[in-house]
Design a protein around this motif. Structure first.
Motif, PDB file in Angstrom:
ATOM      1  N   VAL A 221       1.001  -0.551  13.833  1.00  0.00           N
ATOM      2  CA  VAL A 221       0.434  -0.551  12.492  1.00  0.00           C
ATOM      3  C   VAL A 221       1.084  -1.681  11.704  1.00  0.00           C
ATOM      4  O   VAL A 221       2.309  -1.850  11.736  1.00  0.00           O
ATOM      5  N   ILE A 222       0.245  -2.475  11.005  1.00  0.00           N
ATOM      6  CA  ILE A 222       0.771  -3.579  10.205  1.00  0.00           C
ATOM      7  C   ILE A 222       1.589  -3.012   9.047  1.00  0.00           C
ATOM      8  O   ILE A 222       1.086  -2.240   8.234  1.00  0.00           O
ATOM      9  N   GLN A 223       2.878  -3.385   8.995  1.00  0.00           N
ATOM     10  CA  GLN A 223       3.753  -2.913   7.928  1.00  0.00           C
ATOM     11  C   GLN A 223       3.794  -3.884   6.752  1.00  0.00           C
ATOM     12  O   GLN A 223       3.777  -3.458   5.589  1.00  0.00           O
ATOM     13  N   ALA A 224       3.829  -5.172   7.014  1.00  0.00           N
ATOM     14  CA  ALA A 224       3.940  -6.154   5.930  1.00  0.00           C
ATOM     15  C   ALA A 224       3.397  -7.486   6.413  1.00  0.00           C
ATOM     16  O   ALA A 224       3.479  -7.826   7.599  1.00  0.00           O
ATOM     17  N   MET A 225       2.801  -8.234   5.470  1.00  0.00           N
ATOM     18  CA  MET A 225       2.351  -9.606   5.728  1.00  0.00           C
ATOM     19  C   MET A 225       3.295 -10.527   4.962  1.00  0.00           C
ATOM     20  O   MET A 225       3.385 -10.465   3.736  1.00  0.00           O
ATOM     21  N   GLN A 226       4.003 -11.367   5.694  1.00  0.00           N
ATOM     22  CA  GLN A 226       4.991 -12.246   5.066  1.00  0.00           C
ATOM     23  C   GLN A 226       4.390 -13.538   4.518  1.00  0.00           C
ATOM     24  O   GLN A 226       5.106 -14.345   3.915  1.00  0.00           O
ATOM     25  N   VAL A 227       3.096 -13.775   4.736  1.00  0.00           N
ATOM     26  CA  VAL A 227       2.465 -14.993   4.255  1.00  0.00           C
ATOM     27  C   VAL A 227       1.217 -14.623   3.463  1.00  0.00           C
ATOM     28  O   VAL A 227       0.699 -13.517   3.572  1.00  0.00           O
ATOM     29  N   ARG A 228       0.777 -15.581   2.650  1.00  0.00           N
ATOM     30  CA  ARG A 228      -0.449 -15.431   1.880  1.00  0.00           C
ATOM     31  C   ARG A 228      -1.530 -16.329   2.485  1.00  0.00           C
ATOM     32  O   ARG A 228      -1.220 -17.256   3.241  1.00  0.00           O
ATOM     33  N   PRO A 229      -2.811 -16.068   2.185  1.00  0.00           N
ATOM     34  CA  PRO A 229      -3.861 -16.940   2.702  1.00  0.00           C
ATOM     35  C   PRO A 229      -3.664 -18.387   2.252  1.00  0.00           C
ATOM     36  O   PRO A 229      -3.307 -18.651   1.102  1.00  0.00           O
ATOM     37  N   GLU A 244       8.089  -0.069  12.728  1.00  0.00           N
ATOM     38  CA  GLU A 244       9.021   0.215  13.820  1.00  0.00           C
ATOM     39  C   GLU A 244       9.418   1.683  13.892  1.00  0.00           C
ATOM     40  O   GLU A 244      10.262   2.044  14.726  1.00  0.00           O
ATOM     41  N   THR A 245       8.851   2.533  13.060  1.00  0.00           N
ATOM     42  CA  THR A 245       9.304   3.930  12.998  1.00  0.00           C
ATOM     43  C   THR A 245       9.141   4.625  14.337  1.00  0.00           C
ATOM     44  O   THR A 245      10.083   5.259  14.857  1.00  0.00           O
ATOM     45  N   THR A 246       7.959   4.531  14.941  1.00  0.00           N
ATOM     46  CA  THR A 246       7.706   5.217  16.206  1.00  0.00           C
ATOM     47  C   THR A 246       8.578   4.664  17.323  1.00  0.00           C
ATOM     48  O   THR A 246       9.158   5.423  18.121  1.00  0.00           O
TER      49      THR A 246
END
Length: 445
Positions: A221-229, A244-246
């Motif tokens: 599952v996507i947790q965060a996007m470190q870049v913008r379009p 990374e929880t699982t």
């Protein structure tokens, strides 16, 4: 008792519909008014306006669409469905067709279930002599029981206006003689032999010739996007991270299981000195320890892959970070692209209906929507071997063309219309190419 009159707002709405029909200055404007103006009263899903052309129906307008694509699957099916609708409405009175109450052909029934709601209200428009002018179809969820009698005057007004636009103009008193007709035919034949350059128009987008797809390395599952379009990124810069929880929970459990397996192996090794029977357990316990250690190493390797980094420098190309946050992804699913903005190119979707003979090196001119006065020049670099359906449902060939000199306004993601130039042909072939192709496809000759 006196009959109850309709409320004043309803009468005003019906009067406004007639006024808009009378104010129409062309048949297309009248069809647009018929398809869209009754929506506040009928709340229809969609309205279709057909014109009677001898034994066939021609689609003039679809509510909510400025110009529908002629080769879309829906309109291809609608041509067959319109013939069936015309056969259901034989007199001059409107008819309500419920999906459960009729039995059309299998292909029409399948398309109805996919694209249309529960019923269709068909209103024929006839002139004063009873000749069919057109057919109006409103797609509704329920029959218009209360509005049907009140709208009788409205569709009579529509038919009156339609008949006015359909009147043939009077012939002028002047008629050409045989010599003038012959000269006109010779002039037309001469014009058909004038050489012109074949061309075609197609939608296009500016892309990068050096673009690399960035996909998900593992399921997660996507947790965060470190870049913008459209954000510039350097090599090895973080792009996005997976939850990374699982994996951490799995790694913790495997760590405990490995500790237990090591303890059991240690205990069995100590018992083996005094009990020869315990020596047989050592191989089994040792294998279990190796299995747990391998599983833990695999989970730890997946944990290291949850942070995805850019393999090269470029620009991050994707739509919106919010579309990905919290979204489950599978291994290999494309998340974004890292493109080199210094090497722009044109990606052209040439519809099959407009396709012409093109070879690598053919000239292309791109007129951007944002910069219509600054066209971009280029040449075709490659063409797809097989046509595929685009996101709009149009079957098209994919072409890639270069951009000369790469000006500043040639930014990635801009859209426009590309004009492709082919070989030179006579004007007659240029004008009749598509009719000839359609005739050959129909006749098989």
């Amino acid at each position: 008792m006196t009959e109850r009159l309709p409320p004043a707002p309803l009468l005003l709405s019906l009067s406004a519909l007639r006024d808009r029909a009378l104010a129409a200055d062309s048949l297309n404007a009248l069809a647009f008014s018929i398809a869209n103006d009754p929506f506040p009263l009928l709340q229809h899903r969609q309205a279709l306006v057909f014109a009677q052309r001898e034994q066939t129906l021609e689609l003039l307008c679809v509510s909510g669409l400025a110009k529908p694509a002629e080769d879309s699957p829906y309109l291809v099916w609608l041509r067959r469905a319109s013939r069936w609708l015309a056969a259901q409405v034989t007199d001059g009175q409107p008819r309500w067709l419920a999906r459960e109450a009729v039995a059309p052909d299998a292909d029409i029934a399948q398309g109805w279930a996919e694209w249309w709601p529960a019923g269709a209200w068909c209103i024929p428009l006839n002139d004063r002599h009873g000749t069919r002018l057109g057919l109006v179809v409103y797609l509704l969820d329920s029959p218009p029981t209360g509005l049907a009698p009140l709208m009788e005057g409205v569709w009579q007004t529509w038919a009156h206006c339609w008949a006015g636009f359909s009147r043939q103009p009077r012939l002028l008193g002047w008629r050409p003689n045989k010599r003038q007709v012959g000269l006109a035919l010779l002039l037309g034949a001469g014009l058909l032999l004038v050489p012109v350059r074949q061309s075609a128009l197609a939608p296009a987008e500016i892309v990068s010739r050096q673009a690399q797809n960035i996909s998900s390395p593992i399921d997660g599952v996507i947790q965060a996007m470190q870049v913008r379009p459209n954000q510039p990124v350097e090599q090895d810069a973080p792009l996005f991270s997976l939850d990374e929880t699982t994996l951490r929970s799995r790694a913790e459990v495997l760590g405990k299981e490995l500790a237990v397996a090591d303890a059991e192996l240690m205990a069995a090794s100590q018992r083996a000195f005094d009990n020869p029977q315990s020596k047989g357990e050592l191989t089994l316990l040792n294998g279990r320890v190796q299995q747990r250690r391998a599983e833990l190493a695999a989970v730890q390797a997946q944990l290291q892959r949850t942070q995805v980094r850019s393999p090269r420098a470029g620009v991050a190309v994707f739509s919106d970070p919010n579309d990905w946050l919290g979204k489950p992804v599978v291994t290999g699913e494309r998340i974004l692209q890292v493109a080199d903005p210094s090497q722009p190119a044109m990606r052209i979707q040439l519809p099959v209906a407009n396709a012409i003979a093109l070879e690598p090196g053919a000239e292309v001119t791109l007129f951007l929507t944002a910069y219509p006065l600054s066209p971009l020049k280029g040449q075709v670099l490659e063409t797809s071997y097989q046509a595929q359906a685009s996101d709009d449902g149009v079957v098209a060939y994919r072409l890639l063309a270069s951009i000369e000199e790469a000006p500043e306004h040639a930014r990635l993601g801009l859209h426009g219309t590309a004009k492709l130039y082919g070989e030179r042909v006579v004007l007659g072939y240029y004008l009749l190419r598509r009719p000839i192709a359609a005739l050959r496809a129909w006749s098989g000759l």
